[in-house]
Design a protein around this motif. Structure first.
Motif, mmCIF file in Angstrom:
data_model
loop_
_atom_site.group_PDB
_atom_site.id
_atom_site.type_symbol
_atom_site.label_atom_id
_atom_site.label_comp_id
_atom_site.label_asym_id
_atom_site.label_seq_id
_atom_site.Cartn_x
_atom_site.Cartn_y
_atom_site.Cartn_z
ATOM 1 N N UNK A 157 -7.299 18.979 -4.672
ATOM 2 C CA UNK A 157 -7.274 20.177 -3.605
ATOM 3 C C UNK A 157 -5.821 20.542 -2.786
ATOM 4 N N UNK A 158 -5.133 19.887 -3.065
ATOM 5 C CA UNK A 158 -4.045 19.910 -1.914
ATOM 6 C C UNK A 158 -4.283 18.731 -1.222
ATOM 7 N N UNK A 159 -4.862 18.221 -0.644
ATOM 8 C CA UNK A 159 -5.798 17.837 0.604
ATOM 9 C C UNK A 159 -5.247 16.159 0.157
ATOM 10 N N UNK A 160 -4.553 15.169 1.192
ATOM 11 C CA UNK A 160 -4.185 13.881 0.675
ATOM 12 C C UNK A 160 -5.728 12.952 1.111
ATOM 13 N N UNK A 161 -5.478 12.362 -0.339
ATOM 14 C CA UNK A 161 -6.841 11.229 -0.145
ATOM 15 C C UNK A 161 -6.215 9.915 0.064
ATOM 16 N N UNK A 162 -5.186 9.693 -1.066
ATOM 17 C CA UNK A 162 -4.653 8.194 -0.380
ATOM 18 C C UNK A 162 -2.677 8.396 -0.413
ATOM 19 N N UNK A 163 -2.571 7.420 0.383
ATOM 20 C CA UNK A 163 -1.210 7.489 0.105
ATOM 21 C C UNK A 163 -1.103 5.969 -0.889
ATOM 22 N N UNK A 164 0.929 5.821 -0.787
ATOM 23 C CA UNK A 164 0.965 4.395 -1.376
ATOM 24 C C UNK A 164 2.198 3.908 -0.944
ATOM 25 N N UNK A 165 2.723 2.714 -0.679
ATOM 26 C CA UNK A 165 3.599 2.668 -0.548
ATOM 27 C C UNK A 165 4.589 1.274 -0.973
ATOM 28 N N UNK A 166 5.628 1.444 -1.558
ATOM 29 C CA UNK A 166 5.930 0.042 -2.560
ATOM 30 C C UNK A 166 7.534 -0.466 -2.074
ATOM 31 N N UNK A 167 7.526 -1.637 -2.129
ATOM 32 C CA UNK A 167 8.917 -2.426 -1.595
ATOM 33 C C UNK A 167 8.863 -3.344 -2.924
ATOM 34 N N UNK A 168 10.410 -4.057 -3.121
ATOM 35 C CA UNK A 168 10.767 -4.422 -3.810
ATOM 36 C C UNK A 168 11.964 -5.788 -3.314
ATOM 37 N N UNK A 169 11.924 -6.552 -3.253
ATOM 38 C CA UNK A 169 12.954 -7.404 -3.031
ATOM 39 C C UNK A 169 13.429 -8.021 -3.860
ATOM 40 N N UNK A 170 15.137 -7.269 -4.327
ATOM 41 C CA UNK A 170 15.346 -7.985 -5.214
ATOM 42 C C UNK A 170 15.949 -9.517 -5.280
ATOM 43 N N UNK A 171 16.307 -9.784 -6.046
ATOM 44 C CA UNK A 171 16.753 -11.068 -6.102
ATOM 45 C C UNK A 171 16.335 -12.237 -7.616
ATOM 46 N N UNK A 172 16.450 -13.298 -7.872
ATOM 47 C CA UNK A 172 15.890 -14.040 -9.263
ATOM 48 C C UNK A 172 14.669 -14.343 -9.201
ATOM 49 N N UNK A 173 13.473 -13.869 -8.496
ATOM 50 C CA UNK A 173 12.071 -13.932 -8.832
ATOM 51 C C UNK A 173 11.931 -12.438 -8.105
ATOM 52 N N UNK A 174 11.788 -11.278 -8.597
ATOM 53 C CA UNK A 174 11.798 -10.320 -7.516
ATOM 54 C C UNK A 174 10.326 -10.323 -6.900
ATOM 55 N N UNK A 175 11.227 -9.896 -5.525
ATOM 56 C CA UNK A 175 9.160 -9.953 -4.953
ATOM 57 C C UNK A 175 8.933 -8.506 -4.475
ATOM 58 N N UNK A 176 7.528 -8.332 -4.504
ATOM 59 C CA UNK A 176 6.926 -7.443 -4.608
ATOM 60 C C UNK A 176 5.651 -6.892 -3.397
ATOM 61 N N UNK A 177 5.793 -5.883 -2.330
ATOM 62 C CA UNK A 177 4.360 -5.839 -1.993
ATOM 63 C C UNK A 177 3.938 -3.963 -2.727
ATOM 64 N N UNK A 178 2.747 -3.724 -2.889
ATOM 65 C CA UNK A 178 2.222 -2.580 -2.831
ATOM 66 C C UNK A 178 1.043 -2.233 -2.531
ATOM 67 N N UNK A 179 0.912 -1.374 -1.434
ATOM 68 C CA UNK A 179 0.353 -1.004 -0.493
ATOM 69 C C UNK A 179 -0.585 0.573 -0.549
ATOM 70 N N UNK A 180 -1.532 -0.155 -0.479
ATOM 71 C CA UNK A 180 -2.882 1.159 -0.924
ATOM 72 C C UNK A 180 -3.633 1.632 0.977
#
Length: 297
Positions: free
Chosen positions: A161-184
């Protein structure tokens, strides 16, 4: 605790990593310190057990600046030491400097859910879609907890109902093997402080399903999110379809988006590209927006 290496950890190894290392920090809100710390550790043990097939390490903090910042520091250490980043979950009982998208403050009182998932080797085309995949995983696990009315504000804010319950933050460190973090971050307990730039006050799981049910659902919501995210990385299309279904925006809706430069782009919602970018009908033509914050809809 070792959280990076070349082989998977057994469940007993995961449980041995569980700790509350910041003994100088307050262990709980109010006067229930020891009981709160024990509940936090029990929650982490539940989560480690539920995720033993998809996560090698679970790292628990009583309080940290933010799990996202901690995850980025772990990625830095992996790179400096030349280690292999194994799938890891970082948890905290509270955050002193919780951060949302755009560097905005995320209010993080004790009793909320603050979680970051780290991994490596994520393909570029999947890494680009992580914000959508994470939002779909969050909506699905909240529906399992009884919040079937949760919807997604592009790209990945979770609203009721237009009120925030949860948020997400994503970061990707690009490279030969991408390293990512997804935060909730999920508001489990009511938020009493005023949230900057919010048109409506946030809502909590407690307000939606009751305090006892919200407390009981905590481990399930966290585990469901991580399992759903891992499954969607392996097979993105079903999750992307769910993300489209849960979007609050409909074709023709008026919408305004603040883009990275700070400029505000206005128009009517015209749908999404294959990548999940926003298509904005501005009358004279269509603008495709790859990232930003919806500030009016």
């Amino acid at each position: 605790a070792s959280w990076a290496g070349t082989s998977a950890c057994a469940r007993d190894d995961i449980l041995r990593m569980l700790s509350v290392p910041r003994s100088d920090q307050r262990s709980a809100a109010g006067d229930g310190g020891e009981g709160s710390a024990l509940r936090l550790k029990a929650f982490a043990e539940q989560l480690a057990s539920a995720l033993e097939q998809v996560v090698d390490n679970v790292v628990l903090f009583d309080e940290v600046d933010s799990t996202h910042a901690m995850a980025l520091r772990l990625i830095d250490q992996v790179e400096v030491e030349g280690l292999v980043l194994r799938p890891t979950v970082v948890l905290a009982g509270a955050q002193s400097r919780g951060t949302g998208r755009g560097g905005r403050r995320w209010l993080s009182p004790r009793g909320g859910l603050y979680l970051s998932w780290l991994s490596s080797g994520i393909r570029d085309e999947v890494a680009n879609r992580l914000p959508m995949l994470a939002a779909a995983a969050a909506c699905a696990t909240l529906a399992d907890a009884g919040v079937t009315e949760a919807r997604i504000k592009w790209p990945n804010d979770i609203l009721v109902d237009d009120r925030k319950l949860a948020g997400i933050l994503v970061h990707c460190r690009r490279g030969t093997a991408n390293r990512v973090t997804v935060s909730l971050g999920v508001n489990i307990v009511p938020i009493s402080e005023t949230v900057e730039d919010a048109s409506q006050p946030p809502v909590s799981l407690t307000e939606l399903i009751g305090a006892d049910a919200a407390a009981a659902a905590l481990a399930g919501v966290a585990a469901g999110f991580v399992r759903g995210l891992v499954a969607s990385i392996a097979d993105p299309e079903p999750a992307l379809e769910r993300w489209r279904h849960w979007l609050v925006h409909r074709p023709g809706d008026r919408i305004a988006v603040r883009v990275a430069s700070g400029a505000v782009e206005s128009g009517r919602f015209a749908g999404l590209t294959e990548e999940g970018f926003l298509r904005l009908d501005q009358g004279s033509g269509e603008r495709v927006i790859s990232g930003g914050d919806v500030i009016e809809s």
